[in-house]
Write a protein that holds these residues in place. Sequence first.
Motif, PDB file in Angstrom:
ATOM      1  N   GLN A 291      41.322  -2.944   9.233  1.00  0.00           N
ATOM      2  CA  GLN A 291      39.894  -3.177   9.004  1.00  0.00           C
ATOM      3  C   GLN A 291      39.715  -4.269   7.944  1.00  0.00           C
ATOM      4  OE1 GLN A 291      37.395   0.381   8.460  1.00  0.00           O
ATOM      5  NE2 GLN A 291      36.733  -0.491   6.535  1.00  0.00           N
TER       6      GLN A 291
ATOM      7  N   PHE B 241      37.214  -5.867   6.052  1.00  0.00           N
ATOM      8  CA  PHE B 241      35.860  -5.938   5.513  1.00  0.00           C
ATOM      9  C   PHE B 241      35.895  -6.563   4.114  1.00  0.00           C
ATOM     10  CE2 PHE B 241      33.848  -2.052   7.935  1.00  0.00           C
ATOM     11  CZ  PHE B 241      34.191  -2.635   9.137  1.00  0.00           C
ATOM     12  N   SER B 242      36.598  -5.924   3.175  1.00  0.00           N
ATOM     13  CA  SER B 242      36.526  -6.329   1.757  1.00  0.00           C
ATOM     14  C   SER B 242      37.127  -7.711   1.522  1.00  0.00           C
ATOM     15  CB  SER B 242      37.292  -5.325   0.891  1.00  0.00           C
ATOM     16  OG  SER B 242      36.834  -4.019   1.138  1.00  0.00           O
TER      17      SER B 242
ATOM     18  N   SER C  94      32.245  -3.500  -3.269  1.00  0.00           N
ATOM     19  CA  SER C  94      31.051  -2.643  -3.302  1.00  0.00           C
ATOM     20  C   SER C  94      29.857  -3.395  -2.718  1.00  0.00           C
ATOM     21  CB  SER C  94      30.740  -2.242  -4.742  1.00  0.00           C
ATOM     22  OG  SER C  94      31.843  -1.571  -5.293  1.00  0.00           O
TER      23      SER C  94
ATOM     24  N   THR D  43      40.798  -8.878   1.520  1.00  0.00           N
ATOM     25  CA  THR D  43      41.741  -8.262   0.589  1.00  0.00           C
ATOM     26  C   THR D  43      41.712  -6.738   0.665  1.00  0.00           C
ATOM     27  OG1 THR D  43      42.636  -8.374  -1.654  1.00  0.00           O
ATOM     28  CG2 THR D  43      40.252  -8.140  -1.465  1.00  0.00           C
ATOM     29  N   TRP D  44      42.735  -6.119   0.141  1.00  0.00           N
ATOM     30  CA  TRP D  44      42.955  -4.671   0.144  1.00  0.00           C
ATOM     31  C   TRP D  44      43.159  -4.131   1.551  1.00  0.00           C
ATOM     32  CZ3 TRP D  44      44.241  -4.089  -4.477  1.00  0.00           C
ATOM     33  CH2 TRP D  44      43.490  -4.559  -5.537  1.00  0.00           C
TER      34      TRP D  44
ATOM     35  N   ILE E 275      38.487   4.855  -4.768  1.00  0.00           N
ATOM     36  CA  ILE E 275      38.087   3.442  -4.620  1.00  0.00           C
ATOM     37  C   ILE E 275      38.057   3.062  -3.140  1.00  0.00           C
ATOM     38  CG2 ILE E 275      38.628   1.058  -5.245  1.00  0.00           C
ATOM     39  CD1 ILE E 275      40.424   2.274  -7.503  1.00  0.00           C
ATOM     40  N   ALA E 276      39.161   3.392  -2.437  1.00  0.00           N
ATOM     41  CA  ALA E 276      39.265   2.997  -1.025  1.00  0.00           C
ATOM     42  C   ALA E 276      38.102   3.597  -0.233  1.00  0.00           C
ATOM     43  CB  ALA E 276      40.597   3.489  -0.453  1.00  0.00           C
ATOM     44  N   SER E 277      37.695   2.875   0.779  1.00  0.00           N
ATOM     45  CA  SER E 277      36.535   3.189   1.626  1.00  0.00           C
ATOM     46  C   SER E 277      35.247   3.451   0.840  1.00  0.00           C
ATOM     47  CB  SER E 277      36.836   4.296   2.644  1.00  0.00           C
ATOM     48  OG  SER E 277      37.073   5.535   2.067  1.00  0.00           O
TER      49      SER E 277
ATOM     50  N   ALA F  57      33.713   2.734  -3.400  1.00  0.00           N
ATOM     51  CA  ALA F  57      33.963   3.321  -4.722  1.00  0.00           C
ATOM     52  C   ALA F  57      33.065   4.540  -4.975  1.00  0.00           C
ATOM     53  CB  ALA F  57      33.746   2.271  -5.811  1.00  0.00           C
TER      54      ALA F  57
ATOM     55  N   GLU G  60      31.387   5.476  -7.526  1.00  0.00           N
ATOM     56  CA  GLU G  60      30.071   5.219  -8.126  1.00  0.00           C
ATOM     57  C   GLU G  60      29.055   4.747  -7.080  1.00  0.00           C
ATOM     58  OE1 GLU G  60      32.935   4.087  -9.199  1.00  0.00           O
ATOM     59  OE2 GLU G  60      33.194   4.836 -11.234  1.00  0.00           O
ATOM     60  N   ILE G  61      29.556   4.028  -6.073  1.00  0.00           N
ATOM     61  CA  ILE G  61      28.650   3.552  -5.019  1.00  0.00           C
ATOM     62  C   ILE G  61      28.141   4.741  -4.208  1.00  0.00           C
ATOM     63  CG2 ILE G  61      28.524   2.112  -2.920  1.00  0.00           C
ATOM     64  CD1 ILE G  61      28.736   0.602  -5.648  1.00  0.00           C
TER      65      ILE G  61
ATOM     66  N   ASN H 158      25.494   6.362  -6.131  1.00  0.00           N
ATOM     67  CA  ASN H 158      24.229   5.613  -6.014  1.00  0.00           C
ATOM     68  C   ASN H 158      23.468   6.034  -4.752  1.00  0.00           C
ATOM     69  OD1 ASN H 158      24.706   4.149  -8.320  1.00  0.00           O
ATOM     70  ND2 ASN H 158      25.288   2.251  -7.281  1.00  0.00           N
TER      71      ASN H 158
HETATM   72  C1  LIG Z   1      44.193   1.534  -1.330  1.00  0.00           C
HETATM   73  C2  LIG Z   1      42.996   0.791  -0.847  1.00  0.00           C
HETATM   74  C3  LIG Z   1      42.876   0.553   0.497  1.00  0.00           C
HETATM   75  C4  LIG Z   1      41.794  -0.161   0.983  1.00  0.00           C
HETATM   76  N1  LIG Z   1      41.749  -0.446   2.317  1.00  0.00           N
HETATM   77  C5  LIG Z   1      40.793  -1.270   2.760  1.00  0.00           C
HETATM   78  C6  LIG Z   1      40.802  -1.699   4.125  1.00  0.00           C
HETATM   79  O1  LIG Z   1      41.653  -1.302   4.915  1.00  0.00           O
HETATM   80  N2  LIG Z   1      39.859  -2.559   4.525  1.00  0.00           N
HETATM   81  C7  LIG Z   1      38.881  -3.021   3.695  1.00  0.00           C
HETATM   82  O2  LIG Z   1      38.047  -3.789   4.132  1.00  0.00           O
HETATM   83  N3  LIG Z   1      38.837  -2.635   2.390  1.00  0.00           N
HETATM   84  C8  LIG Z   1      39.780  -1.783   1.920  1.00  0.00           C
HETATM   85  N4  LIG Z   1      39.766  -1.396   0.598  1.00  0.00           N
HETATM   86  C9  LIG Z   1      38.765  -1.961  -0.297  1.00  0.00           C
HETATM   87  C10 LIG Z   1      37.728  -0.965  -0.808  1.00  0.00           C
HETATM   88  O3  LIG Z   1      36.774  -0.711   0.169  1.00  0.00           O
HETATM   89  C11 LIG Z   1      37.132  -1.607  -2.062  1.00  0.00           C
HETATM   90  O4  LIG Z   1      38.151  -1.636  -3.034  1.00  0.00           O
HETATM   91  C12 LIG Z   1      35.937  -0.845  -2.581  1.00  0.00           C
HETATM   92  O5  LIG Z   1      34.848  -0.977  -1.713  1.00  0.00           O
HETATM   93  C13 LIG Z   1      35.533  -1.340  -3.995  1.00  0.00           C
HETATM   94  O6  LIG Z   1      35.377  -2.721  -3.994  1.00  0.00           O
HETATM   95  P1  LIG Z   1      36.103  -3.626  -5.109  1.00  0.00           P
HETATM   96  O7  LIG Z   1      37.556  -3.263  -5.128  1.00  0.00           O
HETATM   97  O8  LIG Z   1      35.762  -5.045  -4.829  1.00  0.00           O
HETATM   98  O9  LIG Z   1      35.522  -3.182  -6.492  1.00  0.00           O
HETATM   99  P2  LIG Z   1      34.131  -3.660  -7.128  1.00  0.00           P
HETATM  100  O10 LIG Z   1      33.090  -3.663  -6.068  1.00  0.00           O
HETATM  101  O11 LIG Z   1      34.364  -4.913  -7.873  1.00  0.00           O
HETATM  102  O12 LIG Z   1      33.851  -2.499  -8.127  1.00  0.00           O
HETATM  103  C14 LIG Z   1      34.576  -2.384  -9.350  1.00  0.00           C
HETATM  104  C15 LIG Z   1      34.023  -1.235 -10.122  1.00  0.00           C
HETATM  105  O13 LIG Z   1      32.634  -1.466 -10.394  1.00  0.00           O
HETATM  106  C16 LIG Z   1      31.857  -0.368  -9.940  1.00  0.00           C
HETATM  107  N5  LIG Z   1      30.611  -0.857  -9.345  1.00  0.00           N
HETATM  108  C17 LIG Z   1      30.446  -1.933  -8.580  1.00  0.00           C
HETATM  109  N6  LIG Z   1      29.169  -2.039  -8.162  1.00  0.00           N
HETATM  110  C18 LIG Z   1      28.512  -0.985  -8.690  1.00  0.00           C
HETATM  111  C19 LIG Z   1      27.172  -0.513  -8.605  1.00  0.00           C
HETATM  112  N7  LIG Z   1      26.238  -1.161  -7.880  1.00  0.00           N
HETATM  113  N8  LIG Z   1      26.842   0.625  -9.267  1.00  0.00           N
HETATM  114  C20 LIG Z   1      27.788   1.325  -9.982  1.00  0.00           C
HETATM  115  N9  LIG Z   1      29.077   0.920 -10.091  1.00  0.00           N
HETATM  116  C21 LIG Z   1      29.425  -0.217  -9.450  1.00  0.00           C
HETATM  117  C22 LIG Z   1      32.701   0.297  -8.848  1.00  0.00           C
HETATM  118  O14 LIG Z   1      32.432   1.659  -8.738  1.00  0.00           O
HETATM  119  C23 LIG Z   1      34.108   0.061  -9.328  1.00  0.00           C
HETATM  120  O15 LIG Z   1      34.543   1.111 -10.163  1.00  0.00           O
HETATM  121  C24 LIG Z   1      40.812  -0.627   0.085  1.00  0.00           C
HETATM  122  C25 LIG Z   1      40.923  -0.369  -1.280  1.00  0.00           C
HETATM  123  C26 LIG Z   1      41.994   0.337  -1.750  1.00  0.00           C
HETATM  124  C27 LIG Z   1      42.114   0.586  -3.219  1.00  0.00           C
END
Ligand SMILES: Cc1cc2nc3c(=O)[nH]c(=O)nc-3n(C[C@H](O)[C@H](O)[C@H](O)COP(=O)(O)OP(=O)(O)OC[C@H]3O[C@@H](n4cnc5c(N)ncnc54)[C@H](O)[C@@H]3O)c2cc1C
Length: 384
Positions: free
Chosen positions: A128, A130-131, A137, A160-161, A361-363, A365, A367-368, A371
């Motif tokens: 997938q 997406f990120s 988030s 990424t991820w 965090i995965a799928s 975060a 905190e999201i 929200n």
């Molecule tokens: C092991 C793993 C597997 C994953 N697999 C996939 C995958 O297969 N495909 C894919 O597309 N993605 C994947 N992801 C990505 C995952 O969906 C994202 O890591 C997640 O959505 C958070 O995005 P970010 O890492 O950019 O963190 P950010 O969005 O930068 O957030 C960083 C921190 O800020 C907080 N934050 C951000 N915005 C807000 C807000 N509005 N209110 C309160 N707090 C906030 C978050 O809670 C978090 O703690 C994976 C992640 C991990 C760790």
Amino acid sequence: MDFTWTEREQTYRAELREYIAAHILPGWNHNDRELWDPRLKAVVKEFCKALGDDGWLTPHWPLEYGGLATSPWERVVVGEEMWGVGEPRGPQYMNVNWIAPAVMMAGTPEQKTKYLTPMAHGSVIWCQGFSEPDAGSDLASLKTRAVRDGDEYIISGQKTWTSYAHAAENIILLVRTNPDLEAHKGISILLVPMDLPGIEVRDIRTPFVTDLCHEVFFNDVRVPVSCLLGPENEGWSVVRHTLTEERLGINRYAYHEQALMEAMEETECVGRSLDDPGLLEQIGYGFAMFEAERSINYLAVQERIDDPHGVRPYASVWRAFGGGLAEYLLRDLLMELMGPEGLINETMADRDTELGTIGPIASGAYEIQLNIVARFCLGLPKHG
Ligand SMILES: Cc1cc2nc3c(=O)[nH]c(=O)nc-3n(C[C@H](O)[C@H](O)[C@H](O)COP(=O)(O)OP(=O)(O)OC[C@H]3O[C@@H](n4cnc5c(N)ncnc54)[C@H](O)[C@@H]3O)c2cc1C
């Protein structure tokens, strides 16, 4: 709500449990799901092919797509039994639970035949995409571009991820097809083979297993327009649906309960006593939390049954609770149980350090999810 299982559901569960025990790779654990060893990919495909042949891979799919149209509760049974043994479907739990529903929802007849048939046979691994580095988030800010050029799109950008990208044959990819529209509106979905020229996958090193997640680069990758899923620039509505399915399709509590039971056995094996009243209290608290997690999941399933197309806040309550609190709790509890021995490779505590760290965090975060709960369950105003 009636929480008891019918006799039919209990029989269904018993048959499936027996089936899994007869077919699963001995010693399988939830880290194997990441396919960190190339041999595991063949193991997963063999297991899923058998499931497909014997009606256990896609039983909840509609009859028209080769499913058995089983009830949503039988689908829960399948999820619980799979997660309880560490999800031996590997990445294919994504195919059957939310990538296929996206294709069913928005695909052309040709796409449905092309993509759903191999998924139903357990012969294909998807990932997938997406990120992105600046879109997690805030997913709608994604920048990977797909520019139309005659009968093709040219894709450039970075994801990424991405879990399972090293093993996947296909990726469900979110791209921006119109940068002039507002963020949610210019996004499209492409179904892309992973072996095309210009796609590069790099492992992201983590303290856990290798190949846990990846960066995927798209350097002017050309795909035919027939890869477009749903209307151009309107991928967001499909994605919203898909993400809710994603949150419901993972029955982690079954794994949490099993992990705690296995860890208690391991604790005794290393000569630590389980008689300490403080420890027993924590174990009891853990089981109570996982039972609460299960009940919230059932509430979310009932919500989907009652209103399949509505906003589903309990999917987010479930995700926040199960993906966040329960996983932190399990990780800390297992370490507490095992003490320093829990740092030894291959103990349940060591393995669970991974899930307990990345789960929130995965799928999406934690905190999201909170929200969403604040807005849609508690009616609080949107921040900012
Ligand atoms: C092991 C793993 C597997 C994953 N697999 C996939 C995958 O297969 N495909 C894919 O597309 N993605 C994947 N992801 C990505 C995952 O969906 C994202 O890591 C997640 O959505 C958070 O995005 P970010 O890492 O950019 O963190 P950010 O969005 O930068 O957030 C960083 C921190 O800020 C907080 N934050 C951000 N915005 C807000 C807000 N509005 N209110 C309160 N707090 C906030 C978050 O809670 C978090 O703690 C994976 C992640 C991990 C760790």
